[in-house]
Enzyme design. Structure first.
Site, mmCIF file in Angstrom:
data_model
loop_
_atom_site.group_PDB
_atom_site.id
_atom_site.type_symbol
_atom_site.label_atom_id
_atom_site.label_comp_id
_atom_site.label_asym_id
_atom_site.label_seq_id
_atom_site.Cartn_x
_atom_site.Cartn_y
_atom_site.Cartn_z
ATOM 1 N N GLY A 28 -10.103 3.645 5.257
ATOM 2 C CA GLY A 28 -10.554 4.931 4.463
ATOM 3 C C GLY A 28 -10.486 4.049 2.765
ATOM 4 O O GLY A 28 -10.400 3.326 2.993
ATOM 5 N N TYR A 29 -11.425 4.264 2.257
ATOM 6 C CA TYR A 29 -10.637 4.239 0.100
ATOM 7 C C TYR A 29 -11.824 3.562 0.548
ATOM 8 O O TYR A 29 -11.801 2.443 -0.234
ATOM 9 C CB TYR A 29 -9.524 4.885 -0.402
ATOM 10 C CG TYR A 29 -10.517 4.499 -1.561
ATOM 11 C CD1 TYR A 29 -10.521 6.247 -1.813
ATOM 12 C CD2 TYR A 29 -9.992 3.663 -2.741
ATOM 13 C CE1 TYR A 29 -10.836 6.342 -3.308
ATOM 14 C CE2 TYR A 29 -9.977 4.067 -3.934
ATOM 15 C CZ TYR A 29 -10.088 5.675 -4.348
ATOM 16 O OH TYR A 29 -10.634 6.224 -5.918
ATOM 17 N N HIS A 31 -14.081 -0.341 0.000
ATOM 18 C CA HIS A 31 -14.613 -0.834 -0.840
ATOM 19 C C HIS A 31 -15.703 -2.507 -0.198
ATOM 20 O O HIS A 31 -15.296 -2.222 1.540
ATOM 21 C CB HIS A 31 -13.403 -1.859 -1.388
ATOM 22 C CG HIS A 31 -12.282 -2.225 -0.707
ATOM 23 N ND1 HIS A 31 -12.183 -3.205 -0.007
ATOM 24 C CD2 HIS A 31 -10.723 -1.540 -0.675
ATOM 25 C CE1 HIS A 31 -11.025 -3.752 0.603
ATOM 26 N NE2 HIS A 31 -10.262 -2.578 0.525
ATOM 27 N N HIS A 34 -13.971 -3.815 3.376
ATOM 28 C CA HIS A 34 -14.544 -3.048 4.520
ATOM 29 C C HIS A 34 -15.718 -3.267 4.820
ATOM 30 O O HIS A 34 -16.456 -3.726 5.909
ATOM 31 C CB HIS A 34 -14.115 -1.664 4.301
ATOM 32 C CG HIS A 34 -12.801 -1.383 3.853
ATOM 33 N ND1 HIS A 34 -12.021 -0.667 2.520
ATOM 34 C CD2 HIS A 34 -11.303 -1.425 4.611
ATOM 35 C CE1 HIS A 34 -10.779 -0.111 2.690
ATOM 36 N NE2 HIS A 34 -10.155 -0.288 3.895
ATOM 37 N N GLN A 58 2.270 4.442 10.073
ATOM 38 C CA GLN A 58 2.678 2.705 9.848
ATOM 39 C C GLN A 58 2.921 3.137 8.616
ATOM 40 O O GLN A 58 2.996 1.518 7.015
ATOM 41 C CB GLN A 58 1.479 1.680 9.882
ATOM 42 C CG GLN A 58 0.419 2.682 8.766
ATOM 43 C CD GLN A 58 -0.712 2.211 9.314
ATOM 44 O OE1 GLN A 58 -1.747 1.726 10.374
ATOM 45 N NE2 GLN A 58 -1.249 1.343 8.062
ATOM 46 N N GLN A 145 -8.753 -11.352 7.330
ATOM 47 C CA GLN A 145 -7.545 -12.000 7.156
ATOM 48 C C GLN A 145 -6.096 -11.021 6.232
ATOM 49 O O GLN A 145 -5.346 -11.347 5.930
ATOM 50 C CB GLN A 145 -8.322 -13.732 7.083
ATOM 51 C CG GLN A 145 -7.738 -14.299 6.478
ATOM 52 C CD GLN A 145 -6.340 -15.088 7.125
ATOM 53 O OE1 GLN A 145 -6.647 -14.992 8.535
ATOM 54 N NE2 GLN A 145 -5.446 -15.436 7.262
ATOM 55 N N GLN A 150 -1.080 -8.090 10.658
ATOM 56 C CA GLN A 150 -1.867 -7.437 11.046
ATOM 57 C C GLN A 150 -2.272 -8.228 12.145
ATOM 58 O O GLN A 150 -2.501 -7.386 13.516
ATOM 59 C CB GLN A 150 -1.901 -6.170 10.004
ATOM 60 C CG GLN A 150 -3.125 -4.930 11.059
ATOM 61 C CD GLN A 150 -3.189 -4.601 9.973
ATOM 62 O OE1 GLN A 150 -3.097 -3.744 9.592
ATOM 63 N NE2 GLN A 150 -4.714 -4.689 10.377
HETATM 64 P P1 AMP Z 1 -7.337 -0.398 5.310
HETATM 65 O O1 AMP Z 1 -8.476 0.379 5.133
HETATM 66 O O2 AMP Z 1 -6.589 -1.436 3.847
HETATM 67 O O3 AMP Z 1 -6.076 -0.010 6.469
HETATM 68 O O4 AMP Z 1 -8.436 -1.898 6.324
HETATM 69 C C1 AMP Z 1 -8.918 -1.588 7.678
HETATM 70 C C2 AMP Z 1 -9.975 -3.364 7.292
HETATM 71 O O5 AMP Z 1 -10.128 -3.906 5.974
HETATM 72 C C3 AMP Z 1 -8.043 -4.303 8.083
HETATM 73 O O6 AMP Z 1 -8.773 -5.027 8.885
HETATM 74 C C4 AMP Z 1 -8.318 -5.115 6.716
HETATM 75 O O7 AMP Z 1 -7.534 -6.335 7.171
HETATM 76 C C5 AMP Z 1 -9.595 -5.018 5.841
HETATM 77 N N1 AMP Z 1 -9.670 -4.976 4.415
HETATM 78 C C6 AMP Z 1 -9.108 -4.880 3.253
HETATM 79 N N2 AMP Z 1 -9.153 -5.278 2.624
HETATM 80 C C7 AMP Z 1 -10.117 -6.722 2.710
HETATM 81 C C8 AMP Z 1 -10.868 -7.481 1.903
HETATM 82 N N3 AMP Z 1 -10.175 -7.358 0.518
HETATM 83 N N4 AMP Z 1 -11.414 -8.619 2.175
HETATM 84 C C9 AMP Z 1 -11.523 -8.197 4.115
HETATM 85 N N5 AMP Z 1 -11.214 -7.815 4.862
HETATM 86 C C10 AMP Z 1 -10.282 -6.463 4.387
#
Ligand code: AMP
Length: 283
Positions: A28-29, A31, A34, A58, A145, A150
């Protein structure tokens, strides 16, 4: 768009879906990073499911679980605008009921880099993603990426546990100054935010050296370290030049390499990476 909170309701929603199901797990949150995953899932599938779950398993005991930014109404508005069919927002109790004791551990790939400084992190990631895959049962799942390790951990888990799910890796989305978008960027004050662009410049310095023919991994690490050192508000945690498949450190870059780093700026712990040779979306 349907917002479902329980595993039972998510399974019912899944039964009503036909065709290809694309899944984007998030904390969430949201951007633009996502949203880019959601758009790719939208383009490649008949139905899109997004999960929003700040996964407690995690986070280490001294990490930012309690302060991790959350804004559910903004997130669901954004996802509705993207044409997402279902958002799964379970509680921690729903995902980890009393007596929970089964874990997924991707042993080797979880050890270096992020795993070295965040013991148990990838056990939590692999476990929650395995659970989400079992609940949502997607055909394809989308990962960024940005979190390169991950991606490798999930790819290995899917292969080792014979999960019939295609893992799609999407390019890192960056701010104008190169800073990789992250929910944790909201921890940065104005000065730290400006300083944080040095992560991208540091990866760029190694890329330039590589383009000039530098293949010695230690020299490439030094190029990154020297650039980071120019920014006192940013303290590096690790700088790595590794094999993109095994994540083992390299001495020499013969064909491809993963340049990755973690650094602290104020309250934020930031990570970024770049693949050599460069691919779309990486610098
Ligand atoms: P998170 O909410 O941080 O767990 O991210 C959820 C998904 O969004 C994960 O697969 C992240 O790798 C991906 N993600 C987060 N930031 C970016 C970004 N700047 N560009 C592309 N994918 C992202």
């Amino acid at each position: 768009m349907e917002v479902v909170k329980t595993i039972a309701a998510m399974r019912q929603a899944r039964q009503r879906m036909s065709g290809r199901v694309g899944f984007v797990p998030t904390m969430g949150y949201l951007h633009e990073g996502h949203i880019s995953l959601v758009r790719q899932a939208r383009a490649e599938n008949d139905t899109v499911v997004v999960s929003i779950f700040v996964n407690p398993t995690q986070f280490g005991p001294s990490e930012d679980l309690s302060t991790y930014p959350r804004d559910m109404s903004r997130d669901t508005n954004l996802l509705a605008r993207e044409g997402v069919e279902t958002v799964f927002v379970p509680s921690a109790e729903e995902m980890y009921p009393f007596g929970f004791q089964t874990w997924v551990e991707v042993s080797e790939l979880s050890r270096p880099l992020e795993g070295a400084g965040r013991p148990g992190h990838f056990r939590g990631v692999a476990t929650v993603v395995a659970k989400l895959f079992n609940i949502v049962q997607p055909h394809r799942a989308y990962f960024g990426q940005k979190d390169a390790q991950q991606v490798r951990v999930i790819q290995q888990m899917v292969s080792d546990l014979d999960m019939d799910i295609q893992i799609v890796v999407c390019a890192t989305v960056r701010e104008r100054d190169g800073l990789a978008m992250s929910s944790r960027n909201s921890y940065l004050n104005e000065q730290e935010r400006k300083a944080a662009a040095v992560l991208y410049r540091a990866l760029g310095a190694a890329l330039s050296a590589w383009e000039r023919g530098e293949r010695n991994a230690q020299h490439l690490r030094s190029a990154i370290a020297e650039t980071l050192a120019k920014e006192p508000l940013v303290q590096p945690e690790y700088i790595s030049i590794s094999n993109p498949a095994t994540l083992q450190e390299l001495e020499q870059v013969s064909d491809c390499a993963l340049l990755s780093l973690a650094a602290r700026a104020g309250k934020a712990r930031l990570i970024d990476n770049l693949l050599l040779p460069p691919r779309d979306g990486n610098l």
